[in-house]
Design an enzyme around this catalytic site. Structure first.
Site, short mmCIF file in Angstrom:
data_model
loop_
_atom_site.label_atom_id
_atom_site.label_comp_id
_atom_site.label_asym_id
_atom_site.label_seq_id
_atom_site.Cartn_x
_atom_site.Cartn_y
_atom_site.Cartn_z
N CYS A 114 0.82 -1.23 0.00
CA CYS A 114 0.00 0.00 0.00
C CYS A 114 0.84 1.27 0.00
CB CYS A 114 -0.95 0.01 1.19
SG CYS A 114 -2.14 -1.33 1.12
N HIS A 250 -3.31 7.37 2.29
CA HIS A 250 -3.71 6.05 1.79
C HIS A 250 -5.08 5.73 2.39
CE1 HIS A 250 -4.04 1.89 0.94
NE2 HIS A 250 -3.75 1.49 2.15
N ASN A 280 -10.27 0.22 -0.21
CA ASN A 280 -8.81 0.29 -0.17
C ASN A 280 -8.26 -0.25 -1.49
OD1 ASN A 280 -6.08 -0.15 0.27
ND2 ASN A 280 -6.33 -1.04 2.30
O1 UT7 Z 1 -3.94 -0.94 3.66
C1 UT7 Z 1 -2.97 -1.68 4.36
C2 UT7 Z 1 -3.10 -1.54 5.81
N1 UT7 Z 1 -4.37 -2.05 6.25
C3 UT7 Z 1 -4.98 -1.44 7.23
O2 UT7 Z 1 -4.48 -0.45 7.68
C4 UT7 Z 1 -6.22 -2.07 7.80
C5 UT7 Z 1 -6.17 -1.94 9.28
N2 UT7 Z 1 -7.28 -2.57 9.99
C6 UT7 Z 1 -8.55 -2.14 9.90
O3 UT7 Z 1 -8.89 -1.29 9.11
C7 UT7 Z 1 -9.54 -2.70 10.90
O4 UT7 Z 1 -8.85 -3.41 11.89
C8 UT7 Z 1 -10.61 -3.65 10.27
C9 UT7 Z 1 -11.61 -2.82 9.47
C10 UT7 Z 1 -9.94 -4.68 9.38
C11 UT7 Z 1 -11.40 -4.37 11.37
O5 UT7 Z 1 -11.96 -3.42 12.27
P1 UT7 Z 1 -11.80 -3.60 13.86
O6 UT7 Z 1 -12.59 -2.53 14.48
O7 UT7 Z 1 -10.33 -3.65 14.15
O8 UT7 Z 1 -12.49 -4.97 14.11
P2 UT7 Z 1 -11.89 -6.33 14.73
O9 UT7 Z 1 -10.94 -6.97 13.77
O10 UT7 Z 1 -11.41 -6.07 16.12
O11 UT7 Z 1 -13.18 -7.21 14.82
C12 UT7 Z 1 -14.29 -6.85 15.64
C13 UT7 Z 1 -15.37 -7.88 15.44
C14 UT7 Z 1 -14.88 -9.32 15.54
O12 UT7 Z 1 -15.89 -10.09 16.17
P3 UT7 Z 1 -15.81 -10.44 17.75
O13 UT7 Z 1 -14.53 -11.21 17.91
O14 UT7 Z 1 -15.79 -9.12 18.45
O15 UT7 Z 1 -17.04 -11.24 17.97
C15 UT7 Z 1 -14.73 -9.75 14.11
O16 UT7 Z 1 -14.88 -11.16 13.94
O17 UT7 Z 1 -15.91 -7.75 14.11
C16 UT7 Z 1 -15.90 -9.03 13.48
N3 UT7 Z 1 -15.76 -8.81 12.05
C17 UT7 Z 1 -16.80 -8.54 11.25
N4 UT7 Z 1 -18.11 -8.43 11.50
C18 UT7 Z 1 -18.92 -8.12 10.48
C19 UT7 Z 1 -14.62 -8.81 11.29
N5 UT7 Z 1 -14.92 -8.55 10.00
C20 UT7 Z 1 -16.27 -8.39 9.96
C21 UT7 Z 1 -17.17 -8.08 8.92
N6 UT7 Z 1 -18.47 -7.96 9.23
N7 UT7 Z 1 -16.76 -7.88 7.65
#
Ligand code: UT7
Length: 323
Positions: A114, A250, A280
């Site tokens: 990225c 980004h 993204n």
């Molecule tokens: O471009 C290169 C660099 N990339 C980035 O910078 C991306 C960085 N990360 C992010 O943008 C975020 O961490 C995400 C958008 C990927 C995830 O958001 P988050 O607020 O960090 O969520 P999380 O991974 O902590 O997940 C929270 C909950 C989990 O469920 P439990 O364990 O709380 O029950 C996940 O399983 O959300 C769940 N979850 C989803 N739920 C609905 C993960 N993906 C999804 C989804 N829909 N698509």
């Protein structure tokens, strides 16, 4: 040393748009979750026959037209991508003939995930500074839809396809004021595509050719790292918080982008955000966002822009630009 400035910008998005609702039908997710956690509402997806160079070609032609140039004015072509057409020739080399750039130009691809566009811009800038090139076409182009596991909700909702381009030309005064590039491979398991050609096709199974990410851990490193990067960029240019006119980040996640804008002391209206409509697009996201804000008249000549990215590697980098 010569100076370089951005002469023009261009971009291209494939016609097909995938709304969050379509993903609700594929994986256990909701439009509300995707919007709240990422800021994404939709993304563009390349047609089956479109490859990276097809997207890049459109964006490049767009930038060449905006500059009022002929392709034979370009002597350096750099493509930042993690989703090239082929192992070789590079996507940049393949574009030489298609864009009608003269034989003998410099052309190669850059792989920095990225952060690829900021890396490519820095390299093009150095070519111009040292007299190795006069006018460089710098492209970020990605077809991430081809390296996604469409049954993995933690990644498939995040990415989209597209391409952006800038033309960088030698200039009497500095447009690119400073660039800051960094990398550290120690946390590679947090974000990778854990397969490549040298691992052999026999090992390409079980989704190893797709993006794998521990998003929450990446998120925390990204916010911290980008905060320090912004401070480094301001300090290197003797600037204070609030001195920059536009943040062109980004487009990974609206929450990461907003945290960086806060660190910069900028109101959110001064941050260019395309993440809602593009998702993204990895190395393409910064030149796509830049082109949007140049074409809709928000970014004006003479304004101070800060471009920044964080991605797999980890890699991260920024460019401070007098537009
Ligand atoms: O471009 C290169 C660099 N990339 C980035 O910078 C991306 C960085 N990360 C992010 O943008 C975020 O961490 C995400 C958008 C990927 C995830 O958001 P988050 O607020 O960090 O969520 P999380 O991974 O902590 O997940 C929270 C909950 C989990 O469920 P439990 O364990 O709380 O029950 C996940 O399983 O959300 C769940 N979850 C989803 N739920 C609905 C993960 N993906 C999804 C989804 N829909 N698509």
């Amino acid at each position: 040393m010569n100076h370089a400035r951005i002469q023009s910008t261009g971009s291209y998005l494939p016609d097909s748009v995938m709304e969050n609702a379509e993903l609700e039908a594929r994986v256990d997710t909701t439009d509300a979750w995707i919007r709240e956690r990422t800021g994404i509402a939709r993304r563009h997806i390349a047609a089956p026959e479109q490859t990276c160079s097809d997207l890049a070609q459109h964006a490049a032609l767009n930038a060449i037209a905006a500059a009022g140039l002929q392709a034979d004015d370009i002597d350096c072509l750099i493509v930042a991508t993690s989703t090239p057409d082929q192992v070789f020739p590079s996507t940049a080399c393949r574009l030489i003939e298609r864009l009608n750039i003269p034989s003998g130009a410099i052309a190669f691809d850059v792989a920095a995930a990225c952060s690829g566009f900021v890396y490519a811009l820095d390299i093009a800038h150095r070519f111009i500074q040292t007299g190795g090139a006069k006018r460089a076409l710098v492209i970020g182009a990605e077809v991430f839809s081809r390296i996604l596991d469409w049954s993995d909700r933690s990644t498939c909702v995040l990415f989209g396809d597209g391409a952006g381009a800038v033309i960088l030309e030698a200039a009497p005064s500095a447009g690119i004021l400073s660039t800051h590039l960094h990398a550290d491979g120690r946390q590679e398991p947090l974000l990778n595509v854990p397969w490549g050609i040298s691992q052999g096709y026999e090992n390409l199974d079980g989704g190893r050719g797709n993006v794998s990410m521990r998003g929450n851990e990446v998120f925390r490193v990204a916010v911290r790292t980008l905060g320090a990067l912004v401070d480094e960029t301001l300090a290197a240019n003797d600037l204070q918080r609030g001195d920059v006119d536009w943040l062109v980040p980004h487009q990974a996640n609206i929450r990461i982008m907003s945290a960086t804008a806060r660190q910069l002391g900028l109101p959110l209206e001064r941050m260019v955000s395309t993440v809602e409509d593009h998702g993204n697009t990895s190395a393409a996201s910064i030149p796509l966002a830049l082109d949007c804000a140049v074409r809709d008249g928000r970014i004006q000549r003479g304004e101070l822009l800060l471009l920044e990215a964080f991605g797999a590697g980890f890699t991260w980098g920024s460019a401070l630009i007098r537009y």
